[in-house]
Design a protein around this motif. Structure first.
Motif, short mmCIF file in Angstrom:
data_model
loop_
_atom_site.label_atom_id
_atom_site.label_comp_id
_atom_site.label_asym_id
_atom_site.label_seq_id
_atom_site.Cartn_x
_atom_site.Cartn_y
_atom_site.Cartn_z
N ILE A 150 0.86 -1.19 0.00
CA ILE A 150 0.00 0.00 0.00
C ILE A 150 0.89 1.23 0.00
N SER B 263 1.11 4.68 2.83
CA SER B 263 0.40 4.11 3.97
C SER B 263 0.68 4.95 5.21
N SER C 106 -3.60 3.86 -0.99
CA SER C 106 -4.21 4.01 0.32
C SER C 106 -5.61 4.60 0.21
N ASP D 264 -6.94 5.98 2.83
CA ASP D 264 -6.97 7.04 3.84
C ASP D 264 -6.99 8.41 3.18
#
Length: 417
Positions: free
Chosen positions: A13, A16, A44, A46
Motif C-alpha cells: 500500500i 500508507s 491508500s 486514507d
C-alpha cells in the motif's frame, strides 16, 4: 553504490499512514541522487497524506496496480486505463509473445506473473529492485525463476507481518525461491533476525537496518510547549490486541482511582478494537480522562507527542501467532520528542531504547509495574526531563534517516560489487 542508480521499490500500500518508515527510506534514497520508482499493489484509502509524500511529489514516481478492485468490471476498466496511461513505456512485443499458440504452457505461467507485476512489461530497466515484505518478494522470485525479471540485483526487506513466529515452518517453503534469487535481505531488529534464521539458518547475506525518522520533519515540533497542567500520556499505534491499547485504559483507571486527577491519555490510531475501547472507557468511567484521536496526520502526531509527558506502549505477544512489535518506530519518534517511554519487553522493542535511562522496559504480564512506573513519573517531573533528554540524544545517534540510509547504501554497495 552509484550516485544515480535506478531503483524499483515494490510495496503493498502506498502511501500508507502506518508505514512512514518506507516513505522515509524512499525519500532518503532520492536525497542521495537515486532515481526511484514505486510500484504499489494498492493505493491508500486514507484521506490522510503525509507531508513527506507531497514534498517529494511521490505521486509522479508511483505506479499503482489495477487488479485490486471490487468487481471484475472495475478491474477491466482500471487495466484499460493503466495500459493507456503507460502505453509509451510498455514493451508490447512481450505482450504479443504471450499470445504465441506454440508456447501455451510456459506462457500461462508468464501471464500470471505479468498480471501480478505489470511493471515488468515496461521497456525501462532498473539496477536494483527493492521489495518490502516477504510476500511481495515471493512474486519477484517467481519472475526470476521463469526468466522474465532481468533486473541485476534484488533486495528484500522483512518488517514483521511477513515473519510471524508461528508460521516459521510455512515460510520455509514459501520463501524457498526468495532465498535463492534475492541478493540481500534486511530486518529491522535482532528479534526479526532470530525469526529469519529459524527459517533459513544458513542465510548470510542479511543486514540489520532499523527503521528511521527524518529529523527535519520532526525538529520544528520541538518548539511545542509541554502541557504543564496535565500529565499527558500518549499511545500511538493500530488499535489491535497485541499492541495493548485496552491495557492502557485499565492503567488510567487505576491511576484515577488512586486520586490522580490531572492526567489525560491520548490514543492515536484506528483499528478493529476502536468500538471495544470506546465501550471500555465508558464502563470504566474514565471518558473524561481519555481522548481518542483516530488516524491523524504525522504532523499532528508530532504536535501531540511534543506537548506530552510520557509515551506508553503496553504490547503483548499474541497468543495464537506469537507476533509482537518488531521495532516500533513510533517509540524512537517519541524519544526524539523527549518523552520517556514505558513499554513491554516483547519482540524487538528493547533494542530501540535504553532501559532505565530513556524509559522503562517492563515484562508484559506485569500490569502493576506499568501503573507504578506511570505514577512514579507523574510524581517526578525532573526525571521526565532527564530521561527525555537522554532519549533524544540516543535516537539521534542511532535512528536518524541519514544514519539508517548509510547502512542501506552499504548493503546496496555490497550487493552490486
Amino acid at each position: 553504490m552509484c550516485q544515480k542508480s535506478k531503483i524499483l521499490v515494490i510495496v503493498t500500500i502506498f502511501p500508507s499512514v502506518t508505514e512512514t518508515f518506507i516513505l522515509n527510506q524512499i525519500t532518503d534514497l532520492i536525497d542521495r541522487g537515486n532515481d526511484v520508482t514505486v510500484f504499489a499493489y494498492n493505493k491508500s484509502n486514507d484521506s490522510i497524506i503525509h507531508q513527506l509524500f507531497l514534498d517529494y511529489n511521490l505521486e509522479k514516481r508511483t505506479i499503482t496496480h489495477f487488479k485490486n478492485q471490487k468487481t471484475k468490471w472495475l478491474v477491466c476498466k482500471e487495466a484499460f486505463i493503466f495500459f493507456r496511461k503507460y502505453r509509451k513505456k510498455i514493451d508490447f512485443s512481450k505482450v504479443f509473445f504471450l499470445l504465441n499458440p506454440f508456447s501455451i504452457g510456459i506462457n500461462k505461467k508468464k501471464i500470471k506473473v505479468y498480471y501480478d507485476l505489470p511493471v515488468l512489461l515496461f521497456k525501462e530497466s532498473f539496477d536494483v529492485v527493492h521489495c518490502h515484505f516477504g510476500y511481495n518478494g515471493k512474486k519477484i522470485a517467481d519472475a526470476y525463476q521463469i526468466g522474465i525479471c532481468k533486473y541485476p540485483k534484488a533486495i528484500l526487506s522483512f518488517h514483521g507481518s511477513d515473519l510471524t513466529p508461528s508460521k516459521v515452518e510455512l515460510y520455509k517453503n514459501l520463501y524457498k525461491d526468495v532465498f535463492k534469487f534475492f541478493n540481500a535481505f534486511t530486518i529491522n531488529s535482532i528479534y526479526l533476525q532470530e525469526v529469519l534464521l529459524k527459517i533459513n539458518p544458513q542465510l548470510k547475506n542479511y543486514y540489520l537496518i532499523p527503521e528511521g525518522f527524518k529529523k527535519q520533519y520532526l525538529q520544528p515540533y520541538l518548539q511545542v510547549k509541554k502541557e504543564e497542567s496535565f500529565f499527558k500520556i500518549v499511545y500511538c499505534g493500530r488499535l489491535i490486541n497485541w499492541k495493548g491499547p485496552d491495557r492502557a485504559l485499565r492503567f488510567i483507571k487505576v491511576m484515577v482511582d488512586s486520586g490522580l486527577m490531572n492526567l489525560q491519555l491520548h490514543i492515536i490510531g484506528n483499528g478493529e478494537m476502536k468500538q471495544e475501547l470506546l465501550i471500555l472507557a465508558s464502563q470504566l468511567k474514565i471518558e473524561n480522562y481519555v481522548v481518542f484521536h483516530g488516524a491523524i496526520t504525522q504532523e499532528n502526531v508530532f504536535k501531540i507527542m511534543a506537548s506530552s509527558s510520557v509515551f506508553l506502549l503496553p504490547g503483548i505477544a499474541d497468543k495464537q501467532t506469537q507476533r509482537s512489535e518488531a521495532q516500533g518506530l513510533v517509540l524512537q519518534e517519541a524519544q526524539y520528542f523527549k518523552l520517556p517511554v514505558i513499554t513491554s519487553n516483547v519482540g524487538g522493542i528493547k533494542y530501540g531504547m535504553i532501559p532505565n535511562e530513556t524509559g522503562f522496559l517492563i515484562e508484559s504480564e506485569n500490569e502493576q509495574e506499568f501503573v507504578e512506573k506511570l505514577i512514579f513519573l507523574y510524581k517526578n517531573p525532573q526525571l521526565i526531563e532527564e530521561m527525555g533528554k537522554k532519549g533524544h540524544e540516543f535516537v539521534l545517534t542511532e535512528f536518524e534517516s541519514k544514519i539508517i540510509g548509510d547502512r542501506l547504501t552499504n548493503a546496496y554497495h555490497d550487493m552490486i560489487q
